[in-house]
Write an enzyme that holds these catalytic residues in place. Structure first.
Site, mmCIF file in Angstrom:
data_model
loop_
_atom_site.group_PDB
_atom_site.id
_atom_site.type_symbol
_atom_site.label_atom_id
_atom_site.label_comp_id
_atom_site.label_asym_id
_atom_site.label_seq_id
_atom_site.Cartn_x
_atom_site.Cartn_y
_atom_site.Cartn_z
ATOM 1 N N THR A 52 0.818 -1.057 -0.115
ATOM 2 C CA THR A 52 -0.080 -0.047 -0.052
ATOM 3 C C THR A 52 0.854 1.303 0.140
ATOM 4 O OG1 THR A 52 -1.606 -1.199 1.304
ATOM 5 C CG2 THR A 52 -1.979 0.891 1.252
ATOM 6 N N TYR A 115 -13.338 -4.664 -0.007
ATOM 7 C CA TYR A 115 -14.651 -4.182 -0.581
ATOM 8 C C TYR A 115 -15.794 -5.088 -0.609
ATOM 9 C CZ TYR A 115 -17.849 -1.268 -3.167
ATOM 10 O OH TYR A 115 -18.879 -0.552 -3.650
ATOM 11 N N TYR A 141 -2.167 -10.622 4.897
ATOM 12 C CA TYR A 141 -2.258 -9.343 5.511
ATOM 13 C C TYR A 141 -3.704 -8.915 6.022
ATOM 14 C CZ TYR A 141 -1.502 -4.162 5.320
ATOM 15 O OH TYR A 141 -1.493 -2.863 5.531
ATOM 16 N N ARG A 146 -8.685 -0.864 5.998
ATOM 17 C CA ARG A 146 -8.635 -0.571 4.552
ATOM 18 C C ARG A 146 -9.435 -1.676 3.717
ATOM 19 N NH1 ARG A 146 -4.978 2.757 2.151
ATOM 20 N NH2 ARG A 146 -3.292 3.571 3.845
ATOM 21 N N LYS A 171 0.762 -10.355 8.490
ATOM 22 C CA LYS A 171 0.921 -8.996 9.137
ATOM 23 C C LYS A 171 -0.142 -8.432 9.605
ATOM 24 C CE LYS A 171 1.799 -4.400 6.874
ATOM 25 N NZ LYS A 171 2.042 -3.611 5.567
ATOM 26 N N ILE A 213 6.467 -4.813 9.297
ATOM 27 C CA ILE A 213 6.773 -4.509 8.271
ATOM 28 C C ILE A 213 6.262 -3.067 8.130
ATOM 29 C CG2 ILE A 213 5.744 -4.175 5.729
ATOM 30 C CD1 ILE A 213 5.162 -7.485 6.164
#
Length: 305
Positions: A52, A115, A141, A146, A171, A213
């Protein structure tokens, strides 16, 4: 690189690399190469490309391929490389994996489908499909802020167990410490839990996590790497000192979104131009001045716990 266990390649400080742009908005490959070299020379353990923070949604297919090639060349095999590769259409992600040359890539970081908000079973089946065909190991992840959905601890642990060796870690950026600790407590041996939020890297390591990360490491690679290494070594006095030196800057760079804040810090350090691709824009003048002030304090060593 020496012959290490795959999970050892991704302990410590990984860096979610920014993509530097020229003033005209094109990728600045010279500075990208210098940035990759700097991160390695200042102690970062592995590089994460096309996450990202790289503004990947705004990179063309050619941009993405050229960015990966540039970082691979700059790296020269000195550290491992993890490639961000995910999406919310499982078939499209599978096709992307099939078309990706992974000879110089040591792992894939794949975000949970965003989404369309799949169920936990849908998330499991998505990652199961990816793990079944990928030639390199996957790291999950989880970033609900998000994606709009959380990967539950049960789903992470199920994937970790069912695809041991193929899915090697997560992550975690859910901000749910109970969830994080449940994963750490029940994970199979060798399954990594890394922080996806710079502000909580230290407490996650203290709880049994394996590093981060990091975004802040783009601008302060040596300090971030030393902090994580000290914590992983059990040297918490040193780790806390470094953490609290960085903490005000960590808060500042995320105030107006990522990677706008860290790019401002990097321009202040003279490393890149403060250019982003729309719809992202640079930070406000007020925040830029705050970041510049904090940077000066860091260099003067005036920030203390």
């Amino acid at each position: 690189m020496t012959n290490m266990a795959v999970t050892d390649l991704f302990r410590g400080t990984g860096v979610a690399m920014i993509t530097p742009f020229q003033q005209d908005g094109e990728v600045d490959y010279d500075r990208l190469m210098m940035h990759a070299d700097r991160l390695i020379e200042q102690g970062c353990g592995y590089l994460v490309v096309l996450g990202t923070t790289a503004e990947t949604p705004c990179l063309s297919t050619k941009d993405k391929a050229d960015v990966v090639s540039c970082v691979v060349e700059a790296c020269g095999g000195r550290v491992s490389i993890m490639l961000g590769l995910g999406g919310n259409d499982t078939r499209a992600v599978i096709e992307a994996i099939k078309q990706t040359d992974t000879r110089e890539i040591h792992g894939l970081l794949s975000v949970s489908p965003y989404y369309n908000k799949p169920s936990q079973e849908g998330i499991y089946q998505h990652y199961a499909a990816l793990a079944s065909l990928s030639e390199v190991p996957l790291m999950l992840y989880n970033v609900p802020g998000r994606t709009g959905s959380n990967i539950s601890a049960d789903t992470v642990l199920r994937l970790a167990t069912d695809f041991e060796g193929s899915i090697i870690g997560v992550k975690e950026a859910s901000g749910d410490f109970e969830q994080v600790m449940e994963i750490i407590q029940k994970r199979p041996d060798g399954f990594l839990v890394v922080s996806g939020d710079d502000a909580i890297t230290l407490p996650m390591i203290a709880a049994g996590g394996d590093g981060a990360i990091s975004v802040i490491a783009n601008a302060y690679p040596a300090m971030t790497s030393l902090m994580a290494a000290a914590a992983l070594d059990g040297s918490y006095t040193k780790a806390r000192e470094l953490h609290y030196m960085l903490f005000p800057m960590i808060k500042a760079i995320f105030k107006e979104g990522n990677p706008a804040g860290v790019k401002a810090a990097m321009e202040i350090r003279g490393w890149i131009d403060n250019v982003l691709r729309l719809p992202l824009i640079p930070v406000s003048s007020a925040l830029y001045q705050e970041i510049a002030h904090l940077d000066a304090q860091l260099h003067q060593g005036n920030i203390r716990p």
